[in-house]
Design a protein around this motif. Structure first.
Motif, PDB file in Angstrom:
ATOM      1  N   LEU A   1       8.248  -4.932   6.100  1.00 10.61           N
ATOM      2  CA  LEU A   1       7.247  -5.419   6.733  1.00 10.61           C
ATOM      3  C   LEU A   1       6.880  -5.008   7.964  1.00 10.61           C
ATOM      4  CD1 LEU A   1       4.218  -5.227   4.929  1.00 10.61           C
ATOM      5  CD2 LEU A   1       4.641  -7.719   5.952  1.00 10.61           C
ATOM      6  N   LYS A   2       5.610  -4.183   8.537  1.00 12.04           N
ATOM      7  CA  LYS A   2       4.890  -3.789  10.180  1.00 12.04           C
ATOM      8  C   LYS A   2       4.411  -4.231   9.110  1.00 12.04           C
ATOM      9  CE  LYS A   2       5.081   0.078  12.402  1.00 12.04           C
ATOM     10  NZ  LYS A   2       5.093   1.456  12.730  1.00 12.04           N
ATOM     11  N   HIS A   3       3.065  -4.270   8.864  1.00 21.69           N
ATOM     12  CA  HIS A   3       1.632  -4.358   9.061  1.00 21.69           C
ATOM     13  C   HIS A   3       0.986  -4.970   7.507  1.00 21.69           C
ATOM     14  CE1 HIS A   3       1.382  -0.207  11.844  1.00 21.69           C
ATOM     15  NE2 HIS A   3       1.492  -1.522  12.508  1.00 21.69           N
TER      16      HIS A   3
ATOM     17  N   TYR B   1       5.978  -1.181   4.392  1.00 21.49           N
ATOM     18  CA  TYR B   1       4.990  -0.913   5.622  1.00 21.49           C
ATOM     19  C   TYR B   1       4.454  -2.079   5.945  1.00 21.49           C
ATOM     20  CZ  TYR B   1       8.612   2.023   8.011  1.00 21.49           C
ATOM     21  OH  TYR B   1      10.213   2.820   7.939  1.00 21.49           O
ATOM     22  N   LEU B   2       3.311  -1.457   4.480  1.00 21.87           N
ATOM     23  CA  LEU B   2       1.497  -2.457   4.984  1.00 21.87           C
ATOM     24  C   LEU B   2       1.364  -3.246   3.572  1.00 21.87           C
ATOM     25  CD1 LEU B   2      -1.109  -2.438   5.897  1.00 21.87           C
ATOM     26  CD2 LEU B   2      -1.656  -0.259   4.793  1.00 21.87           C
TER      27      LEU B   2
ATOM     28  N   HIS C   1       0.901  -1.116   0.116  1.00 19.82           N
ATOM     29  CA  HIS C   1      -0.085  -0.395   0.509  1.00 19.82           C
ATOM     30  C   HIS C   1       0.835   1.693   0.030  1.00 19.82           C
ATOM     31  CE1 HIS C   1      -3.112   2.878   1.018  1.00 19.82           C
ATOM     32  NE2 HIS C   1      -4.040   1.481   0.744  1.00 19.82           N
TER      33      HIS C   1
ATOM     34  N   LYS D   1       5.253  -6.397  15.195  1.00 23.99           N
ATOM     35  CA  LYS D   1       4.295  -6.492  14.164  1.00 23.99           C
ATOM     36  C   LYS D   1       3.068  -7.293  13.989  1.00 23.99           C
ATOM     37  CE  LYS D   1       8.679  -6.934  11.002  1.00 23.99           C
ATOM     38  NZ  LYS D   1       9.115  -7.777   9.874  1.00 23.99           N
TER      39      LYS D   1
ATOM     40  N   THR E   1      -8.794   1.502  -1.245  1.00 20.35           N
ATOM     41  CA  THR E   1      -8.442   1.815   0.203  1.00 20.35           C
ATOM     42  C   THR E   1      -9.968   1.354   0.469  1.00 20.35           C
ATOM     43  OG1 THR E   1      -6.693   2.807  -0.301  1.00 20.35           O
ATOM     44  CG2 THR E   1      -7.876   2.976   2.247  1.00 20.35           C
TER      45      THR E   1
ATOM     46  N   SER F   1       0.392   4.292   1.106  1.00 24.28           N
ATOM     47  CA  SER F   1       0.626   4.889   3.152  1.00 24.28           C
ATOM     48  C   SER F   1       1.898   4.272   3.612  1.00 24.28           C
ATOM     49  CB  SER F   1      -1.077   4.664   3.350  1.00 24.28           C
ATOM     50  OG  SER F   1      -0.839   2.943   3.863  1.00 24.28           O
ATOM     51  N   GLY F   2       2.109   2.746   3.163  1.00 28.08           N
ATOM     52  CA  GLY F   2       3.201   2.169   3.728  1.00 28.08           C
ATOM     53  C   GLY F   2       4.550   2.625   3.143  1.00 28.08           C
TER      54      GLY F   2
ATOM     55  N   ILE G   1      -3.005  -6.415   6.307  1.00 33.05           N
ATOM     56  CA  ILE G   1      -4.017  -6.110   6.124  1.00 33.05           C
ATOM     57  C   ILE G   1      -4.542  -7.717   5.701  1.00 33.05           C
ATOM     58  CG2 ILE G   1      -6.058  -5.553   6.048  1.00 33.05           C
ATOM     59  CD1 ILE G   1      -4.985  -2.611   6.571  1.00 33.05           C
TER      60      ILE G   1
END
Length: 495
Positions: A399-401, A368-369, A361, A462, A414, A363-364, A403
């Motif tokens: 990678l942090k998150h 990150y996302l 995404h 995470k 989104t 936003s990351g 979904i």
């Protein structure tokens, strides 16, 4: 999303990429108004098409060509070539939603680069650093993204070097700050392959030859952003670009160092990473800041980073310097699409056919996302969606998150993803925390002052956000079904 194939333009370098964009509506704009590369150029494009994690107002818009650059009569500057997923689809001749699969297939079927001993376009003009008038600061219009930057930066240099022990080569993109007339500092995020080569050379007390190719085929810029485990140490990412185009990337021998460069590049900087030499990144400005980075914040200037001693600059006639804004959608494309490919590959090997698609995404910053579209076909699949998320973390360590959504959710919309979170997610049972795991060092929240679970800067909690419907409840979560119609019968120009 769709992509328009234009077989009349075969993209093989920056110039052919620009020619293709000229044939497409709303994909390229240009200006003859003089622009200052110091902060102004990036300031303009922030409004025109940067997108990504840039401070608002910004937007996803066309690429832009600056034809008149203050202080540099012979250069143009192109920015934002990859700052739109739709545009990347056009440039790689692939539907935007299938780009991750395209890159995965290319990584699995690489075509190694070849050395072309004939005349190279990138060497039509040669400037030697031994010339008393040589000064990279006045020769190349490297932009300064903001007025706080440590200095001018080359942000889209394809850095190419070889392992001094094995001879294996690698191409990556790094933060390159112009420090003097013939010196460039180079920031390495820990674990980068070129840094491993540099450490080996430094241990032997030798410089590491390195070429920096600027203004190349967009396929190379995206392929260069693959990371382990998809591309382990010794894997030349130029072979992925070769597979995307169906033919080997051509290299040429450098003029002053024992290394190769991308033959069709607009500009090549030849140099050596010096052993045991370090500089303070902001030694010329003392701002304490480096440049805007992909999370949307300005990175701190590093106190001691390696130095490239420039030996020569070569370029094409009427050269184009290509650049990008660190937090822009361009970074999302370059970092995110290889991330999607890596996750798709890892999960497909473990559970074939279950992971339908991945979106790294915006936003990351593409790192990150990730949004994972997972299909549960039987009660035995319950829980495997979370296994897929764990594999995603393994496939891409920064990678942090994650979904997780079902197959009826559009991961590139989104609003649809957040709809799934509002109607198919309960925080107390749908969230999985994995604290204390190493992540990307540029996340400013990764400090002990932010969370007691962070013992050392650079680690994160995470998190998996499981927005999938439990399999036994799927019948209760069916979306409203509308009649399938041919809209063009009512609106012939409907797109």
């Amino acid at each position: 999303m769709s992509v328009t194939e234009n077989k009349s333009v075969r993209v093989h370098d920056l110039r052919s990429a620009l020619e293709l964009l000229k044939t497409l509506p709303n994909q390229l704009v240009s200006t003859d108004v003089e622009v200052n590369p110091h902060a102004e150029l990036s300031g303009v494009y922030r409004y025109v098409g940067a997108g990504g994690t840039c401070m608002r107002p910004t937007r996803v818009g066309p690429a832009m060509m600056f034809n008149t650059v203050k202080g540099y009569d012979n250069f143009r500057v192109a920015i934002g070539l990859l700052a739109s997923r739709e545009r990347v689809g056009h440039l790689l001749n692939c539907r935007p939603e299938k780009l991750g699969s395209l890159l995965l297939d290319a990584a699995n079927n690489p075509i190694s680069p070849v050395v072309d001993n004939g005349p190279a376009a990138c060497q039509e003009v040669v400037h030697l650093a031994s010339d008393p008038d040589f000064d990279i600061r006045t020769l190349l219009p490297a932009p300064t993204n903001t007025e706080e930057d440590a200095g001018p930066y080359f942000t889209l240099g394809m850095c190419y070097a070889s392992d001094p022990e094995t001879g294996e080569s690698d191409v990556t993109i790094h933060r390159l700050c112009v420090q003097s007339k013939d010196e460039i500092s180079m920031y390495f995020v820990p674990g980068r392959h070129l840094d491993a080569f540099r450490i080996k050379a430094e241990a032997a007390g030798k410089p590491l030859p390195i070429s920096i190719s600027i203004g190349v085929d967009p396929a190379i810029e995206i392929a260069a952003c693959f990371e382990p485990p998809t591309t382990p140490l010794g894997f030349d990412e130029l072979s992925i670009a070769g597979a995307i185009r169906g033919e080997a990337v051509k290299l040429t021998k450098c003029k002053t160092i024992n290394e190769r460069a991308i033959a069709h590049a607009e500009i090549v900087i030849e140099g050596e990473l010096l052993p045991d030499v370090r500089v303070r990144e902001d030694q010329n400005t003392n701002t304490g800041k480096a440049m805007p980075e992909f999370p949307g914040y300005t990175g701190e200037a590093k106190a001691a980073i390696p130095v490239i001693k420039v030996k020569a600059v070569t370029h094409r006639k009427n050269p184009i310097l290509q650049t990008c804004i660190g937090p822009s959608e361009e970074h999302v494309s370059m970092a995110g699409i290889p991330t999607e490919a890596s996750i798709l590959g890892m999960v497909e090997r473990a559970m074939p056919g279950k992971l339908l698609n991945v979106y790294a995404h915006s936003s990351g910053g593409g790192k990150y996302l990730a949004v994972l579209q997972f299909k549960k076909s039987s009660p035995a699949d319950e829980g495997r969606q979370r296994q897929a998320a764990l594999l995603a973390f393994a496939a891409f360590s920064e990678l942090k998150h994650v979904i997780l959504v079902d197959e009826d959710v559009d991961i590139f919309d989104t609003n649809d993803v957040l709809w799934a979170m509002q109607t198919r997610y309960q925080g107390d049972v749908s969230t999985v925390f994995i604290p204390g795991v190493r992540c990307h060092p540029l996340d400013p929240s990764q400090i002990p002052e932010f969370s007691p679970s962070i013992l050392q800067p650079g680690t994160s909690c995470k998190t998996i956000f499981d927005c999938t419907v439990p399999f036994h409840l799927k019948s209760h979560f069916e979306r409203s079904k509308f009649l399938e119609v041919d809209v063009k019968r009512f609106l012939p120009d409907f797109v």
